[in-house]
Design a protein around this motif. Structure first.
Motif, PDB file in Angstrom:
ATOM      1  N   TYR A   1      22.668  19.421  32.742  1.00  8.22           N
ATOM      2  CA  TYR A   1      23.231  20.705  32.331  1.00  8.22           C
ATOM      3  C   TYR A   1      22.206  21.603  31.657  1.00  8.22           C
ATOM      4  O   TYR A   1      22.303  22.827  31.732  1.00  8.22           O
ATOM      5  CB  TYR A   1      24.478  20.471  31.477  1.00  8.22           C
ATOM      6  N   ALA A   2      21.192  21.012  31.040  1.00  2.20           N
ATOM      7  CA  ALA A   2      20.136  21.829  30.438  1.00  2.20           C
ATOM      8  C   ALA A   2      19.378  22.608  31.504  1.00  2.20           C
ATOM      9  O   ALA A   2      18.987  23.764  31.287  1.00  2.20           O
ATOM     10  CB  ALA A   2      19.176  20.947  29.646  1.00  2.20           C
ATOM     11  N   GLU A   3      19.178  21.993  32.661  1.00  4.43           N
ATOM     12  CA  GLU A   3      18.419  22.665  33.711  1.00  4.43           C
ATOM     13  C   GLU A   3      19.129  23.909  34.230  1.00  4.43           C
ATOM     14  O   GLU A   3      18.500  24.812  34.786  1.00  4.43           O
ATOM     15  CB  GLU A   3      18.135  21.703  34.860  1.00  4.43           C
ATOM     16  N   ARG A   4      20.434  23.997  34.045  1.00  5.91           N
ATOM     17  CA  ARG A   4      21.144  25.211  34.454  1.00  5.91           C
ATOM     18  C   ARG A   4      20.639  26.415  33.665  1.00  5.91           C
ATOM     19  O   ARG A   4      20.526  27.520  34.195  1.00  5.91           O
ATOM     20  CB  ARG A   4      22.651  25.045  34.230  1.00  5.91           C
ATOM     21  N   TYR A   5      20.342  26.205  32.387  1.00  7.56           N
ATOM     22  CA  TYR A   5      19.889  27.313  31.554  1.00  7.56           C
ATOM     23  C   TYR A   5      18.447  27.689  31.871  1.00  7.56           C
ATOM     24  O   TYR A   5      18.075  28.858  31.791  1.00  7.56           O
ATOM     25  CB  TYR A   5      20.075  26.954  30.075  1.00  7.56           C
ATOM     26  N   ARG A   6      17.638  26.712  32.251  1.00  7.59           N
ATOM     27  CA  ARG A   6      16.279  27.029  32.688  1.00  7.59           C
ATOM     28  C   ARG A   6      16.336  27.934  33.918  1.00  7.59           C
ATOM     29  O   ARG A   6      15.580  28.898  34.043  1.00  7.59           O
ATOM     30  CB  ARG A   6      15.500  25.752  33.002  1.00  7.59           C
ATOM     31  N   GLU A   7      17.257  27.633  34.823  1.00  6.48           N
ATOM     32  CA  GLU A   7      17.404  28.434  36.038  1.00  6.48           C
ATOM     33  C   GLU A   7      17.859  29.852  35.710  1.00  6.48           C
ATOM     34  O   GLU A   7      17.404  30.823  36.328  1.00  6.48           O
ATOM     35  CB  GLU A   7      18.402  27.763  36.981  1.00  6.48           C
ATOM     36  N   ILE A   8      18.764  29.990  34.736  1.00  5.67           N
ATOM     37  CA  ILE A   8      19.221  31.325  34.330  1.00  5.67           C
ATOM     38  C   ILE A   8      18.042  32.165  33.858  1.00  5.67           C
ATOM     39  O   ILE A   8      17.887  33.334  34.240  1.00  5.67           O
ATOM     40  CB  ILE A   8      20.289  31.214  33.223  1.00  5.67           C
ATOM     41  N   TYR A   9      17.184  31.589  33.028  1.00  6.34           N
ATOM     42  CA  TYR A   9      16.023  32.328  32.526  1.00  6.34           C
ATOM     43  C   TYR A   9      15.060  32.672  33.658  1.00  6.34           C
ATOM     44  O   TYR A   9      14.534  33.789  33.725  1.00  6.34           O
ATOM     45  CB  TYR A   9      15.304  31.517  31.444  1.00  6.34           C
ATOM     46  N   GLN A  10      14.820  31.730  34.549  1.00  8.30           N
ATOM     47  CA  GLN A  10      13.894  31.979  35.652  1.00  8.30           C
ATOM     48  C   GLN A  10      14.376  33.122  36.532  1.00  8.30           C
ATOM     49  O   GLN A  10      13.589  33.966  36.971  1.00  8.30           O
ATOM     50  CB  GLN A  10      13.714  30.695  36.473  1.00  8.30           C
ATOM     51  N   GLN A  11      15.668  33.154  36.796  1.00 10.39           N
ATOM     52  CA  GLN A  11      16.214  34.226  37.623  1.00 10.39           C
ATOM     53  C   GLN A  11      16.196  35.556  36.879  1.00 10.39           C
ATOM     54  O   GLN A  11      15.915  36.608  37.468  1.00 10.39           O
ATOM     55  CB  GLN A  11      17.636  33.875  38.056  1.00 10.39           C
ATOM     56  N   ALA A  12      16.485  35.513  35.583  1.00  5.57           N
ATOM     57  CA  ALA A  12      16.538  36.753  34.803  1.00  5.57           C
ATOM     58  C   ALA A  12      15.166  37.406  34.688  1.00  5.57           C
ATOM     59  O   ALA A  12      15.032  38.623  34.891  1.00  5.57           O
ATOM     60  CB  ALA A  12      17.111  36.474  33.417  1.00  5.57           C
TER      61      ALA A  12
END
Length: 215
Positions: A76-87
């Motif tokens: 679930y932590a990796e979901r937030y990494r993906e959010i930042y990368q996309q943003a």
């Protein structure tokens, strides 16, 4: 057959494991339990009952209770990494800030049958394990996300999108502080619409300050 799962070499045994074993579902169900009860408060017996696994099957699949906890946190932590990368890939900095805050709120408040809540906040706010330094992992994740945002803000300054006098580190810290506040509030069942309203107001105020003549 020997398998290595998070540095734990275990012998996989099929005895006792249902044929339709769904690893992703098991991790989700376990994550929800850890989020609600903490690590120490979630016994192996509770996990096996919730996941429909025998103790031997749980250990064969995840190595240990700690291994299951680690997989849940990392998943679930990796979901937030993906959010930042996309943003940070967005073309303008205002959209970057908006997406980090609002996309994270949507992730924090996913329906409980598909999401355990903001596990990365609860994991470091409650107890952890002697075999897994969850706090260090989550700290690395936050540091990585913060660094990605800092680099993007510095680029916006260099490109003239933000004033030359903008303090990139302070702005990054402000956005991260808002993010953490939203995360904590999501863990006390604050409604999605209330969190979104907070995120949108924070975004509006930050952008107004950045674009004001005196900023």
């Amino acid at each position: 057959m020997e398998r290595t799962i998070y540095n734990a070499s275990v012998t996989e045994r099929n005895r006792g494991r249902p044929r339709a074993f769904d690893r992703d579902r098991a991790v989700l169900d376990a994550a929800r339990l850890f989020w609600r009860r903490g690590y120490s408060g979630t016994s192996t017996r509770t996990l096996t009952a919730a996941l429909g696994l025998s103790t031997s099957s749980l250990y064969a699949a995840f190595g240990s209770k700690a291994g299951l906890f680690e997989e849940a946190v990392r998943t679930y932590a990796e979901r937030y990494r993906e959010i930042y990368q996309q943003a940070v890939a967005e073309k303008d900095i205002q959209t970057v800030i908006e997406r980090i805050l609002t996309d994270s709120v949507h992730e924090f408040t996913q329906p409980s049958d598909t999401h355990p809540g903001c596990l990365i906040s609860s994991a470091v706010m409650t107890d952890s394990t002697s075999t897994l330094d969850t706090s260090a992992y989550v700290a690395e994740l936050h540091s990585s996300n913060e660094q990605a945002l800092l680099v993007r803000i510095e680029r916006a300054i260099q490109d003239g999108e933000l004033a030359a006098g903008t303090n990139a580190a302070v702005l990054t810290g402000l956005i991260q502080s808002v993010w953490h506040g939203l995360s904590v509030r999501s863990n006390v069942d604050t409604a999605r619409e209330d969190l979104l309203a907070t995120a949108q107001l924070a975004h509006q105020l930050i952008c107004q300050q950045l674009t004001s003549p005196t900023s």
